[in-house]
Scaffold this motif. Sequence first.
Motif, mmCIF file in Angstrom:
data_model
loop_
_atom_site.group_PDB
_atom_site.id
_atom_site.type_symbol
_atom_site.label_atom_id
_atom_site.label_comp_id
_atom_site.label_asym_id
_atom_site.label_seq_id
_atom_site.Cartn_x
_atom_site.Cartn_y
_atom_site.Cartn_z
ATOM 1 N N ASP A 1 -32.837 61.574 35.633
ATOM 2 C CA ASP A 1 -32.613 62.339 34.403
ATOM 3 C C ASP A 1 -31.523 61.716 33.538
ATOM 4 N N LEU A 2 -30.362 61.452 34.116
ATOM 5 C CA LEU A 2 -29.286 60.836 33.354
ATOM 6 C C LEU A 2 -29.634 59.407 32.940
ATOM 7 N N GLY A 3 -30.386 58.715 33.788
ATOM 8 C CA GLY A 3 -30.781 57.353 33.451
ATOM 9 C C GLY A 3 -31.619 57.299 32.192
ATOM 10 N N LEU A 4 -32.538 58.255 32.026
ATOM 11 C CA LEU A 4 -33.369 58.279 30.823
ATOM 12 C C LEU A 4 -32.532 58.590 29.593
ATOM 13 N N VAL A 5 -31.596 59.512 29.702
ATOM 14 C CA VAL A 5 -30.740 59.850 28.564
ATOM 15 C C VAL A 5 -29.929 58.631 28.130
ATOM 16 N N VAL A 6 -29.338 57.938 29.099
ATOM 17 C CA VAL A 6 -28.553 56.745 28.785
ATOM 18 C C VAL A 6 -29.445 55.679 28.143
ATOM 19 N N ALA A 7 -30.660 55.517 28.655
ATOM 20 C CA ALA A 7 -31.560 54.495 28.120
ATOM 21 C C ALA A 7 -31.946 54.785 26.678
ATOM 22 N N VAL A 8 -32.274 56.039 26.365
ATOM 23 C CA VAL A 8 -32.661 56.391 25.002
ATOM 24 C C VAL A 8 -31.486 56.205 24.046
ATOM 25 N N ILE A 9 -30.305 56.674 24.443
ATOM 26 C CA ILE A 9 -29.125 56.528 23.588
ATOM 27 C C ILE A 9 -28.806 55.055 23.358
ATOM 28 N N PHE A 10 -28.895 54.262 24.408
ATOM 29 C CA PHE A 10 -28.585 52.835 24.261
ATOM 30 C C PHE A 10 -29.592 52.141 23.353
ATOM 31 N N SER A 11 -30.869 52.447 23.500
ATOM 32 C CA SER A 11 -31.870 51.787 22.661
ATOM 33 C C SER A 11 -31.698 52.160 21.196
ATOM 34 N N LEU A 12 -31.360 53.426 20.908
ATOM 35 C CA LEU A 12 -31.125 53.824 19.518
ATOM 36 C C LEU A 12 -29.861 53.176 18.962
ATOM 37 N N LEU A 13 -28.819 53.108 19.783
ATOM 38 C CA LEU A 13 -27.598 52.437 19.332
ATOM 39 C C LEU A 13 -27.849 50.951 19.085
ATOM 40 N N LEU A 14 -28.692 50.354 19.906
ATOM 41 C CA LEU A 14 -29.000 48.940 19.710
ATOM 42 C C LEU A 14 -29.712 48.717 18.380
ATOM 43 N N VAL A 15 -30.569 49.661 17.996
ATOM 44 C CA VAL A 15 -31.228 49.562 16.693
ATOM 45 C C VAL A 15 -30.189 49.617 15.572
ATOM 46 N N VAL A 16 -29.229 50.539 15.703
ATOM 47 C CA VAL A 16 -28.180 50.647 14.690
ATOM 48 C C VAL A 16 -27.349 49.365 14.630
ATOM 49 N N VAL A 17 -27.000 48.837 15.806
ATOM 50 C CA VAL A 17 -26.198 47.609 15.845
ATOM 51 C C VAL A 17 -26.960 46.445 15.221
ATOM 52 N N ARG A 18 -28.254 46.381 15.474
ATOM 53 C CA ARG A 18 -29.046 45.281 14.914
ATOM 54 C C ARG A 18 -29.157 45.392 13.396
ATOM 55 N N THR A 19 -29.147 46.621 12.860
ATOM 56 C CA THR A 19 -29.132 46.767 11.406
ATOM 57 C C THR A 19 -27.757 46.465 10.840
ATOM 58 N N GLN A 20 -26.713 46.596 11.667
ATOM 59 C CA GLN A 20 -25.374 46.255 11.196
ATOM 60 C C GLN A 20 -25.146 44.747 11.154
ATOM 61 N N MET A 21 -25.938 44.011 11.866
ATOM 62 C CA MET A 21 -25.790 42.554 11.894
ATOM 63 C C MET A 21 -27.088 41.868 11.490
ATOM 64 N N PRO A 22 -27.569 42.133 10.275
ATOM 65 C CA PRO A 22 -28.803 41.460 9.836
ATOM 66 C C PRO A 22 -28.525 40.017 9.438
ATOM 67 N N HIS A 23 -29.561 39.369 8.966
ATOM 68 C CA HIS A 23 -29.430 37.985 8.500
ATOM 69 C C HIS A 23 -29.181 38.010 7.001
ATOM 70 N N TYR A 24 -28.013 37.545 6.598
ATOM 71 C CA TYR A 24 -27.678 37.430 5.180
ATOM 72 C C TYR A 24 -27.931 35.994 4.731
ATOM 73 N N SER A 25 -28.450 35.842 3.529
ATOM 74 C CA SER A 25 -28.797 34.496 3.084
ATOM 75 C C SER A 25 -28.658 34.381 1.579
ATOM 76 N N VAL A 26 -28.290 33.178 1.152
ATOM 77 C CA VAL A 26 -28.328 32.801 -0.258
ATOM 78 C C VAL A 26 -29.625 32.036 -0.482
ATOM 79 N N LEU A 27 -30.389 32.453 -1.474
ATOM 80 C CA LEU A 27 -31.736 31.921 -1.670
ATOM 81 C C LEU A 27 -31.736 30.809 -2.712
ATOM 82 N N GLY A 28 -32.618 29.868 -2.475
ATOM 83 C CA GLY A 28 -32.887 28.810 -3.436
ATOM 84 C C GLY A 28 -34.372 28.718 -3.692
ATOM 85 N N GLN A 29 -34.725 28.032 -4.748
ATOM 86 C CA GLN A 29 -36.125 27.943 -5.146
ATOM 87 C C GLN A 29 -36.802 26.756 -4.477
#
Length: 761
Positions: free
Chosen positions: A484-512
């Motif tokens: 039971d606790l393992g599933l709760v920890v897993a869901v919370i961690f996976s959602l936090l990982l999504v948030v962290v991945r959106t906090q560290m996206p790929h930023y780029s300067v574009l050229g033609q």
Amino acid sequence: MGLADASGPRDTQALLSATQAMELRRRDYHMERPLLNQEHLEELGRWGSAPRTHQWRTWLQCSRAQAYALLLQHLPVLVWLPRYPVRDWLLGDLLSGLSVAIMQLPQGLAYALLAGLPPVFGLYSSFYPVFIYFLFGTSRHISVGTFAVMSVMVGSVTESLAPQALNDSMINETARDAARVPVASTLSVLVGLFQVGLGLIHFGFVVTYLSEPLVRGYTTAAAVQVFVSQLKYVFGLHLSSHSGPLSLIYTVLEVCWKLPQSKVGTVVTAAVAGVVLVVVKLLNDKLQQQLPMPIPGELLTVRGPGSGGQGRRAGQAGSLPRGLVPPVAPNTKLFSKLVGSAFTIAVVGFAIAISLGKIFALRHGYRVDSNQELVALGLSNLIGGIFQCFPVSCSMSRSLVQESTGGNSQVAGAISSLFILLIIVKLGELFHDLPKAVLAAIIIVNLKGMLRQLSDMRSLWKANRADLLIWLVTFTATILLNLDLGLVVAVIFSLLLVVVRTQMPHYSVLGQVPDTDIYRDVAEYSEAKEVPGVKVFRSSATVYFANAEFYSDALKQRCGVDVDFLISQKKKLLKKQEQLKLKQLQKEEKLQKQAASSKGASVSINVNTSLEDMRSNNVEDCKMMQVSSGDKMEDATANGQEDSKAPDGSTLKALGLPQPDFHSLILDLGALSFVDTVCLKSLKNIFHDFREIEVEVYMAACHSPVVSQLEAGHFFDASITKKHLFASVHDAVTFALQHPRPVPDSPVSVSRPLACRALFC
């Protein structure tokens, strides 16, 4: 697309002034269609907000046709059974149903032991829920019934609320079983209520928060839990009851400690049963095409060593009573203790069922309704709990057997449930006093498929290491903290990982990219060149409260200009100018006062003037001095304000500050899926900051919902209009080159030739 061919273009541009070079770029960089900002695009496409559909109004309407459609939606058997092709499907469903029933019989007995209940309740759980699913389910191939993961989760609940007796006498086991059965049946009712409720409110999407790596890591850890829980039956040991975090570790340590006390006969029985099962399964896999139905290895091992009528001995599961039990109301007093575990079991059971159901539906070309599956599984558990069943889901191994033996519809499940009913009513005596070692061997051998998921670590390491991290955290948390606790920890961690991945996206300067209107990251594409005088910035993730600050910081860093430093220095210099002007003004006022006082003294020396004339003259002189000094102060203040407003006085060049080598900044917002208030404030701050350093800001490639949210958030005003928002990056670049802000005559801004010319066929 490119610059007009000319000899030595770089040498020519080096001789041109900044204004002439910019004019050349504007002339050579053009589009063969009108530039489209947001205002023009809305006029051209006649944009309007999409009409809102109030679906709840249709739910409140009632008609005969709507009631019939609702009945067919929630009772799918009325849809597919009248169209059932008897000649084509009946024989395959009959063989498949018998094969699954022969497999489900020993598994039901074994998984009841895993749930901490007498074996007959495994048979009840193999009959009632399966028949209910036949009526309400939409998947044709999954085999609903007892499942190892669900059983071990139920076992952890029953052991915590009705712990194992200190000794193994018959009286204590009878009392223990009498206490555990109501707990398991009440848990099943509560699980069913959760699933039916979530299904009726169309909450089937909740399973999307359980990613595939999470589910596979969780089921693998649950398989390890099941394996460890059966070691005491394999070795014939008496272990203490452990529950809660680290219970698996304590159980393994106790097994190792008591291993010298193992019973040789029990170990041999389990080993022989396990070898027979493995050999039979290998034969079934090898002879799958030749055999009409699999060899019933579990049934042979269960029936082979069965003893007859000598009463229950230590290490035996007991007898199977004939007949069905009457329905029993759930114990509502246990609801508060079971609600957390019930929700966890409901979500896990549905996740396993819907994932398997969608796999088979995709393979055979039909559709599975996730909300109706949730209702069907919930009704199976709800009605099954009233008849003293424990929570069920679908079994991976039985579902594969049902598909491989020719199962075509839910009729196979109905046939298997009727065969189990026959066993319960008439043939239960054939399976009494079963050795627990044999049932443990059946459970362990059937864990093969889930334990093979350990190889996911290798494949995920190569494919996606973020998913590997989710798998490892889920597996470790479930092993250490229990299910039971393992599933709760897993869901919370996976959602936090999504948030962290959106906090560290790929930023780029574009050229033609040359000869195209396509813009790509200049760090990744060597031929992509930045457009001189224009910076194009893009983020790979949407901008919201969790990453808005990171977005602004990355933008300022990638532009190569210390924006905050320039703004602070500009403010300091402007403040210093104001202070100097104020000091000069004060000095002029002081000189004027001194001149006025000397004039007053000379007037007062005249002795022929009367006292009244002197007073009147002094008053008039003071008024004249005040008026003249006030006029001079107003003129000086006005001159100071005009000087501060003058473009030459407050520009970076006039202040002696370095100027950016670009005049326009374009924000590619194509990745935005929504905006919040923090995003709006961040974008406004970007406009304000870059305009302070004389860089105009534009936005490009916004989707219509994002534009609507920008309007709703009052983002557009007099300084930021829809003319700053363009349909594409290329439109924004072209407009920026045609309407540049003044830039210094620096070699950097004029020496780089334009990459290409925008041509549209």
